[in-house]
Motif scaffolding. Structure first.
Motif, PDB file in Angstrom:
ATOM      1  N   GLY A  62       1.011  -1.128   0.063  1.00  0.00           N
ATOM      2  CA  GLY A  62      -0.106  -0.047  -0.034  1.00  0.00           C
ATOM      3  C   GLY A  62       0.848   1.207  -0.102  1.00  0.00           C
ATOM      4  N   ALA A  63       1.817   1.332  -0.524  1.00  0.00           N
ATOM      5  CA  ALA A  63       2.793   2.429  -0.590  1.00  0.00           C
ATOM      6  C   ALA A  63       2.458   3.207  -1.998  1.00  0.00           C
ATOM      7  N   ASN A  64       2.877   4.660  -1.952  1.00  0.00           N
ATOM      8  CA  ASN A  64       2.392   5.403  -2.983  1.00  0.00           C
ATOM      9  C   ASN A  64       3.700   6.601  -3.137  1.00  0.00           C
ATOM     10  N   LEU A  65       3.609   7.056  -4.518  1.00  0.00           N
ATOM     11  CA  LEU A  65       4.860   7.791  -4.866  1.00  0.00           C
ATOM     12  C   LEU A  65       4.513   9.282  -4.545  1.00  0.00           C
ATOM     13  N   ASP A  66       3.403   9.476  -4.585  1.00  0.00           N
ATOM     14  CA  ASP A  66       2.799  10.724  -4.191  1.00  0.00           C
ATOM     15  C   ASP A  66       1.236  10.732  -3.865  1.00  0.00           C
ATOM     16  N   PRO A  67       0.796  11.909  -3.611  1.00  0.00           N
ATOM     17  CA  PRO A  67      -0.744  11.904  -3.011  1.00  0.00           C
ATOM     18  C   PRO A  67      -1.773  11.416  -4.245  1.00  0.00           C
ATOM     19  N   SER A  68      -1.143  11.715  -5.735  1.00  0.00           N
ATOM     20  CA  SER A  68      -2.233  11.097  -6.506  1.00  0.00           C
ATOM     21  C   SER A  68      -2.569   9.834  -6.596  1.00  0.00           C
ATOM     22  N   GLY A  69      -1.706   8.900  -6.208  1.00  0.00           N
ATOM     23  CA  GLY A  69      -1.540   7.332  -6.031  1.00  0.00           C
ATOM     24  C   GLY A  69      -2.772   7.093  -5.125  1.00  0.00           C
ATOM     25  N   VAL A  70      -3.323   7.866  -4.313  1.00  0.00           N
ATOM     26  CA  VAL A  70      -4.358   7.517  -3.476  1.00  0.00           C
ATOM     27  C   VAL A  70      -5.722   7.596  -4.198  1.00  0.00           C
ATOM     28  N   LYS A  71      -6.493   6.751  -4.060  1.00  0.00           N
ATOM     29  CA  LYS A  71      -7.750   6.679  -4.747  1.00  0.00           C
ATOM     30  C   LYS A  71      -8.648   8.027  -4.172  1.00  0.00           C
TER      31      LYS A  71
ATOM     32  N   ALA B   8      -0.465  -5.304  -3.018  1.00  0.00           N
ATOM     33  CA  ALA B   8      -2.074  -4.524  -3.004  1.00  0.00           C
ATOM     34  C   ALA B   8      -3.033  -5.554  -2.563  1.00  0.00           C
ATOM     35  N   GLY B   9      -3.801  -4.936  -1.835  1.00  0.00           N
ATOM     36  CA  GLY B   9      -5.045  -5.676  -1.452  1.00  0.00           C
ATOM     37  C   GLY B   9      -6.167  -5.444  -2.226  1.00  0.00           C
ATOM     38  N   THR B  10      -7.029  -6.361  -2.153  1.00  0.00           N
ATOM     39  CA  THR B  10      -8.115  -6.235  -2.995  1.00  0.00           C
ATOM     40  C   THR B  10      -9.128  -4.955  -2.880  1.00  0.00           C
ATOM     41  N   HIS B  11      -9.155  -4.648  -1.743  1.00  0.00           N
ATOM     42  CA  HIS B  11      -9.624  -2.976  -1.537  1.00  0.00           C
ATOM     43  C   HIS B  11      -8.822  -2.009  -1.122  1.00  0.00           C
ATOM     44  N   ASP B  12      -7.796  -2.046  -1.938  1.00  0.00           N
ATOM     45  CA  ASP B  12      -6.667  -1.167  -1.518  1.00  0.00           C
ATOM     46  C   ASP B  12      -6.935   0.339  -1.691  1.00  0.00           C
TER      47      ASP B  12
ATOM     48  N   ILE C 196      -4.855   2.618  -2.552  1.00  0.00           N
ATOM     49  CA  ILE C 196      -3.940   3.061  -3.644  1.00  0.00           C
ATOM     50  C   ILE C 196      -4.360   2.609  -4.988  1.00  0.00           C
ATOM     51  N   ARG C 197      -4.560   3.360  -5.775  1.00  0.00           N
ATOM     52  CA  ARG C 197      -4.707   3.107  -7.149  1.00  0.00           C
ATOM     53  C   ARG C 197      -3.995   1.848  -7.831  1.00  0.00           C
ATOM     54  N   GLU C 198      -4.917   0.876  -8.345  1.00  0.00           N
ATOM     55  CA  GLU C 198      -3.995  -0.251  -8.967  1.00  0.00           C
ATOM     56  C   GLU C 198      -2.846   0.205  -9.995  1.00  0.00           C
ATOM     57  N   LYS C 199      -3.004   1.067 -10.756  1.00  0.00           N
ATOM     58  CA  LYS C 199      -2.201   1.755 -11.810  1.00  0.00           C
ATOM     59  C   LYS C 199      -0.991   2.142 -11.097  1.00  0.00           C
ATOM     60  N   HIS C 200      -1.170   2.695  -9.962  1.00  0.00           N
ATOM     61  CA  HIS C 200      -0.013   3.286  -9.229  1.00  0.00           C
ATOM     62  C   HIS C 200       0.813   2.231  -8.563  1.00  0.00           C
ATOM     63  N   THR C 201       0.272   1.315  -8.112  1.00  0.00           N
ATOM     64  CA  THR C 201       0.740   0.169  -7.347  1.00  0.00           C
ATOM     65  C   THR C 201       1.674  -0.675  -8.625  1.00  0.00           C
ATOM     66  N   ARG C 202       1.129  -0.670  -9.609  1.00  0.00           N
ATOM     67  CA  ARG C 202       1.830  -1.320 -10.835  1.00  0.00           C
ATOM     68  C   ARG C 202       2.896  -0.545 -11.296  1.00  0.00           C
ATOM     69  N   LEU C 203       2.788   1.007 -11.405  1.00  0.00           N
ATOM     70  CA  LEU C 203       4.001   1.655 -11.386  1.00  0.00           C
ATOM     71  C   LEU C 203       5.036   1.426 -10.573  1.00  0.00           C
ATOM     72  N   ILE C 204       4.882   1.294  -9.261  1.00  0.00           N
ATOM     73  CA  ILE C 204       5.815   0.987  -8.239  1.00  0.00           C
ATOM     74  C   ILE C 204       6.479  -0.355  -8.480  1.00  0.00           C
ATOM     75  N   ALA C 205       5.539  -1.332  -8.926  1.00  0.00           N
ATOM     76  CA  ALA C 205       6.054  -2.829  -9.061  1.00  0.00           C
ATOM     77  C   ALA C 205       7.073  -2.721 -10.411  1.00  0.00           C
TER      78      ALA C 205
END
Length: 186
Positions: free
Chosen positions: A106-115, A171-175, A177-186
């Motif tokens: 559930g990490a994010n690179l910037d605030p826009s990564g949060v749903k 990432a959790g099922t109901h995370d 963090i936006r899925e696209k953002h998590t995939r960017l980190i991965a």
């Protein structure tokens, strides 16, 4: 270090430092410590201003290196949840030789990564707490913590390529963090 961080420790062997999310403390990981301690020296921190750790005056993210030095830990694996994941990423970029492995949940690179469904109420609560902080120290503390989620972190995606440690991104099922953002980190 201007403060002493509270922590719990179990097990022996390779250090695994657990970094909780904003507004939580090291007890977040309590259900998992015994299982992890069978394989690692597990250390669950209360980060600055959380749990039993005092706030002090330094920024929230500057303590991990000092803590590791004080504990005689040259290199550790970091498991970070939410803001703890952000701390782990920031630390891995600043001190790559101190990180063995990263586990980011559930990490994010910037605030826009949060749903938006999560971020909008946080922003509104932050604005209210900021106004109330003029008359309430408790609201001021709440505004400071919420401000971490509203204004931080700022990790350029291009910087991720500089992390040499193996990383597991979860990432959790109901995370939140936006899925696209998590995939960017991965």
């Amino acid at each position: 270090m201007d403060i002493a961080l509270a922590f719990t420790e179990a097990g022996s062997g390779t250090p695994l430092i657990l970094l909780h999310g904003n507004g939580e403390d090291g007890t977040y990981f309590a259900p998992h410590i015994a299982a992890l301690a069978r394989h690692f020296r597990v250390i669950a921190l209360d980060t600055r201003g959380h749990g039993k750790s005092p706030r002090g005056s330094a920024p929230f993210t500057r303590d991990l290196r000092d803590f590791m030095d004080a504990q005689g830990i040259e290199k550790a694996s970091l498991l970070g949840f939410s803001d703890g994941g952000n701390i782990a990423l920031t630390f891995a970029l600043a001190y790559p030789d101190r990180v063995d492995r990263l586990i980011l949940n559930g990490a994010n690179l910037d605030p826009s990564g949060v749903k938006p469904s999560v971020q909008i109420p946080i922003v509104l609560d932050y604005c209210l707490a900021t106004v109330l902080a003029r008359v309430s120290p408790r609201a001021g503390r709440k505004a400071e913590l919420l401000g971490l989620m509203v204004r931080e972190p700022h990790i350029p995606p291009s910087a991720l390529g500089h992390i040499a440690a193996p990383a597991l991104v979860i990432a959790g099922t109901h995370d939140m963090i936006r899925e696209k953002h998590t995939r960017l980190i991965a």
